[in-house]
Design a protein around this motif. Sequence first.
Motif, mmCIF file in Angstrom:
data_model
loop_
_atom_site.group_PDB
_atom_site.id
_atom_site.type_symbol
_atom_site.label_atom_id
_atom_site.label_comp_id
_atom_site.label_asym_id
_atom_site.label_seq_id
_atom_site.Cartn_x
_atom_site.Cartn_y
_atom_site.Cartn_z
ATOM 1 N N ASP A 74 30.613 41.705 0.305
ATOM 2 C CA ASP A 74 30.115 40.334 0.240
ATOM 3 C C ASP A 74 28.922 40.129 1.177
ATOM 4 O OD1 ASP A 74 32.554 40.564 2.067
ATOM 5 O OD2 ASP A 74 31.679 38.704 2.801
ATOM 6 N N TRP A 85 29.298 46.386 -12.927
ATOM 7 C CA TRP A 85 30.392 47.345 -13.007
ATOM 8 C C TRP A 85 30.352 48.107 -14.322
ATOM 9 C CZ3 TRP A 85 33.553 47.612 -8.749
ATOM 10 C CH2 TRP A 85 33.412 46.573 -7.820
ATOM 11 N N LEU A 91 35.229 37.313 -15.180
ATOM 12 C CA LEU A 91 36.266 36.404 -14.690
ATOM 13 C C LEU A 91 36.821 35.755 -15.952
ATOM 14 C CD1 LEU A 91 34.105 34.964 -11.785
ATOM 15 C CD2 LEU A 91 35.675 36.907 -11.717
ATOM 16 N N LYS A 93 39.232 34.089 -17.455
ATOM 17 C CA LYS A 93 39.662 32.750 -17.863
ATOM 18 C C LYS A 93 38.583 31.703 -17.629
ATOM 19 C CE LYS A 93 44.662 33.032 -17.593
ATOM 20 N NZ LYS A 93 45.764 32.779 -16.658
ATOM 21 N N ASP A 98 30.518 29.312 -15.932
ATOM 22 C CA ASP A 98 31.239 29.337 -14.650
ATOM 23 C C ASP A 98 31.152 30.714 -13.999
ATOM 24 O OD1 ASP A 98 31.933 26.708 -14.798
ATOM 25 O OD2 ASP A 98 33.892 27.062 -15.690
ATOM 26 N N LEU A 105 26.510 30.512 -6.623
ATOM 27 C CA LEU A 105 27.036 29.815 -5.437
ATOM 28 C C LEU A 105 26.867 30.643 -4.162
ATOM 29 C CD1 LEU A 105 30.205 28.185 -7.000
ATOM 30 C CD2 LEU A 105 28.347 26.969 -5.886
ATOM 31 N N LEU A 111 27.302 22.432 -6.668
ATOM 32 C CA LEU A 111 27.654 22.869 -8.024
ATOM 33 C C LEU A 111 26.522 22.565 -8.998
ATOM 34 C CD1 LEU A 111 31.409 21.989 -8.605
ATOM 35 C CD2 LEU A 111 30.402 24.076 -7.739
ATOM 36 N N SER B 3 37.446 26.990 -21.985
ATOM 37 C CA SER B 3 38.147 27.428 -20.782
ATOM 38 C C SER B 3 38.645 26.215 -20.021
ATOM 39 C CB SER B 3 37.233 28.251 -19.901
ATOM 40 O OG SER B 3 36.361 27.390 -19.226
ATOM 41 N N LEU B 5 38.261 25.156 -16.954
ATOM 42 C CA LEU B 5 37.293 24.393 -16.169
ATOM 43 C C LEU B 5 36.464 23.480 -17.051
ATOM 44 C CD1 LEU B 5 35.863 26.780 -13.438
ATOM 45 C CD2 LEU B 5 36.931 24.555 -13.111
ATOM 46 N N SER B 197 34.684 21.997 -6.592
ATOM 47 C CA SER B 197 33.769 22.358 -5.513
ATOM 48 C C SER B 197 33.582 23.865 -5.528
ATOM 49 C CB SER B 197 34.345 21.927 -4.169
ATOM 50 O OG SER B 197 35.431 22.775 -3.845
ATOM 51 N N LYS B 198 32.698 24.321 -4.638
ATOM 52 C CA LYS B 198 32.468 25.750 -4.483
ATOM 53 C C LYS B 198 33.784 26.485 -4.215
ATOM 54 C CE LYS B 198 29.649 28.870 -1.661
ATOM 55 N NZ LYS B 198 28.449 28.955 -0.828
ATOM 56 N N TYR B 201 35.688 27.305 -7.373
ATOM 57 C CA TYR B 201 35.077 28.418 -8.111
ATOM 58 C C TYR B 201 35.397 29.741 -7.434
ATOM 59 C CZ TYR B 201 32.496 25.600 -11.407
ATOM 60 O OH TYR B 201 32.174 24.763 -12.444
ATOM 61 N N TYR B 202 35.276 29.759 -6.096
ATOM 62 C CA TYR B 202 35.525 30.999 -5.367
ATOM 63 C C TYR B 202 37.004 31.401 -5.463
ATOM 64 C CZ TYR B 202 30.914 31.824 -3.374
ATOM 65 O OH TYR B 202 29.591 32.154 -3.222
ATOM 66 N N GLN B 204 39.091 30.742 -7.859
ATOM 67 C CA GLN B 204 39.388 31.249 -9.205
ATOM 68 C C GLN B 204 38.742 32.603 -9.458
ATOM 69 O OE1 GLN B 204 39.840 28.206 -12.409
ATOM 70 N NE2 GLN B 204 38.776 26.918 -10.956
ATOM 71 N N ALA B 205 37.577 32.805 -8.850
ATOM 72 C CA ALA B 205 36.933 34.114 -8.989
ATOM 73 C C ALA B 205 37.823 35.186 -8.361
ATOM 74 C CB ALA B 205 35.559 34.110 -8.331
ATOM 75 N N ARG B 207 41.045 35.029 -8.032
ATOM 76 C CA ARG B 207 42.212 35.202 -8.896
ATOM 77 C C ARG B 207 41.872 36.097 -10.091
ATOM 78 N NH1 ARG B 207 43.489 30.023 -11.940
ATOM 79 N NH2 ARG B 207 41.796 30.796 -13.225
ATOM 80 N N GLU B 208 40.724 35.871 -10.694
ATOM 81 C CA GLU B 208 40.394 36.586 -11.928
ATOM 82 C C GLU B 208 40.056 38.050 -11.662
ATOM 83 O OE1 GLU B 208 40.618 35.486 -15.096
ATOM 84 O OE2 GLU B 208 41.550 33.741 -14.169
ATOM 85 N N ASP B 209 39.284 38.325 -10.636
ATOM 86 C CA ASP B 209 38.953 39.713 -10.327
ATOM 87 C C ASP B 209 38.438 39.809 -8.905
ATOM 88 O OD1 ASP B 209 37.753 42.282 -10.098
ATOM 89 O OD2 ASP B 209 37.687 42.403 -12.269
ATOM 90 N N ALA B 212 35.251 41.995 -8.326
ATOM 91 C CA ALA B 212 34.051 41.343 -8.832
ATOM 92 C C ALA B 212 33.657 40.211 -7.888
ATOM 93 C CB ALA B 212 34.287 40.811 -10.249
ATOM 94 N N ILE B 218 31.516 36.892 -2.112
ATOM 95 C CA ILE B 218 32.661 36.104 -1.670
ATOM 96 C C ILE B 218 33.458 36.904 -0.643
ATOM 97 C CG2 ILE B 218 34.791 34.974 -2.397
ATOM 98 C CD1 ILE B 218 33.507 34.611 -5.153
#
Lengths: 241, 358
Positions: A74, A85, A91, A93, A98, A105, A111, B3, B5, B197-198, B201-202, B204-205, B207-209, B212, B218
């Motif tokens: 990061d 990759w 991501l 879902k 997004d 971000l 946002l 989705s 969101l 908010s940011k 997003y962070y 959920q990012a 959570r998803e991967d 990545a 992040i």
Amino acid sequence: MATILEIKHVSKFFGGLAANSDVSFSLEEGMIMGMIGPNGAGKTTLFNCITGYYPPSRGEVIFKAQKISGLEPDRICRLGMVRTWQKVRPLAKLSVIDNVMVGALCRTNSLKTARELAMEQLKVVRMENKPDFPAGGLPIGEQKKLEVARALATQPQLLLLDEVMGGLNPAESDEIIQLILEIKKGGGITQMVIEHDMKAIMRISDRIVVINSGEKLAEGTPQEIVNNPEVVRAYLGDFHA
Amino acid sequence: MKSTLALIRTTAGTSPVATALGLAVLAGLFLFPSFVKSPYTLHIMILFFLSTIQGEAWNIIGGYTGQYSIGHVAYFGAGAYTTMILMQYKQIPPWYGMLAGIGVALVVSLIIGSICFRLQGPYFVLASIAVAEIMRLSAINLKDITNGAEGILITEIPVFKIGNTVVTDFLSKVPFYYVGLVITLVTILVTWMVQNSKLGYYFQAIREDQDAAHSLGISLPLYKNIALALSAVFTSLSGSFYAIYIGYIDPSTVLNLDISVQIVLVCIIGGIGTIWGPVIGAMVLVPLSEALRSDLIAGMIFKTGLTSEGSAIGTFLKENLAHAHALIYGILVVVVILFMPDGVLGWVKKLTVQKGRG
């Protein structure tokens, strides 16, 4: 032209296995560096060492005159180096926009600004028509483009693309090639590209490094590389050399 | 198909019907105690608020950030114990005790986070359970502070005054109802703010991967700890509130693993990673657990005439059904996972989408 990335004697060992040993080369600003090599040669490991996923066992990585080996991914991303990759990591879902916003971000807390930046990048990869589509449901070609858009949204100076054309049909590959050339033309972003498609890599690269069995086998312009007997041997075996 | 969101973005604030409906429900909730005088109904509502607060709080770390902590009872207990110890031994009124509880929960969460977030997936889950068990055993053994297994009983809550005006004396359930309602609304509001908010997003990012997310700038330890701390604050608030409301705590009630599981169930049943999921989950689980406790289900079976109260099966049901809540929860979770993997909320959304198409 200034040097943006310097890889100095980087080695990576997994137990006794040397995935990379003593690899050195450097990238000039604005160029496209191609990286080729047989499967398992250690290209992705080298990417992981450069972007902070593994600390190199030996050697160091210098980015914009700053030592970055040992930093977390990061931090490296915020310094201006981002990777995609080989096996896409959408991501799933979250929607397309997004996904790209998460990248944007990195440079803003708003946002609204992030959404605008993300929309711009979606236009660059020509996906602005489906911002609300869930990323996990995209076909592979678009997931690859989404990876690039998301990476670009972090506003990098150095973009590392790990087999963005893998698994794509010729038309889709061609679109990615155009995209890479456009990014180069836009200026400000240096690129390093791992690719198996020889025709593509010859077309886009200013210089090429060849990795074999974890070591740097050769480096030079595309013309020098195709005429290098050692490279031919690594790819086709002794018989053809 | 959109989705989550995007769906929320399009539904948030735009539809006047939804806004009006929301305001009506809100007004109804605030006026509720003026119409309903039954203490039992108020009690159920308070339990519903508690469950919702816990579910929303867990949702931040579990639902949005994807870190399944099954040790949330640690923060619940931290809030409950801090508030009760301060009130019992230092005569500090509970509304200050709640704040102290938040402080303690924050410290606990940062310690837990900095250790456990080195682990991923199932290992993190196990570590979170272990830490909660350490808290429970400590509470049993640190008798000087916690009064051990005997627990702490308070008989009187100080009168809440602003200046010289008495706001409430906490003698009926009504003040508790309003405290619960306000904390619930604040929790939902904070969840909404996080989602938009940011941070959202962070989270959920991650959570998803996770990898990545890491490559996109992040910081994983930072944002996971923020999520856990936020979650701990509201879980601790629910613990403090529970302790004051019930007036008695001991390690086997406020530091019991059952509570952790129940918090997670509220989210799974309602719908993980959504604002209204935990609310729905609490609406399902609280009445269900009350029905089980009060022999309502056994009574219903007798009424249908399937078996009589005097028969062997009837006696068995009457004696055991009330204690079978774990079994019934288990069955419920299996049903939800099989037939509504996105929880009740996700299932309802899917139905409405299908209807819209057909």
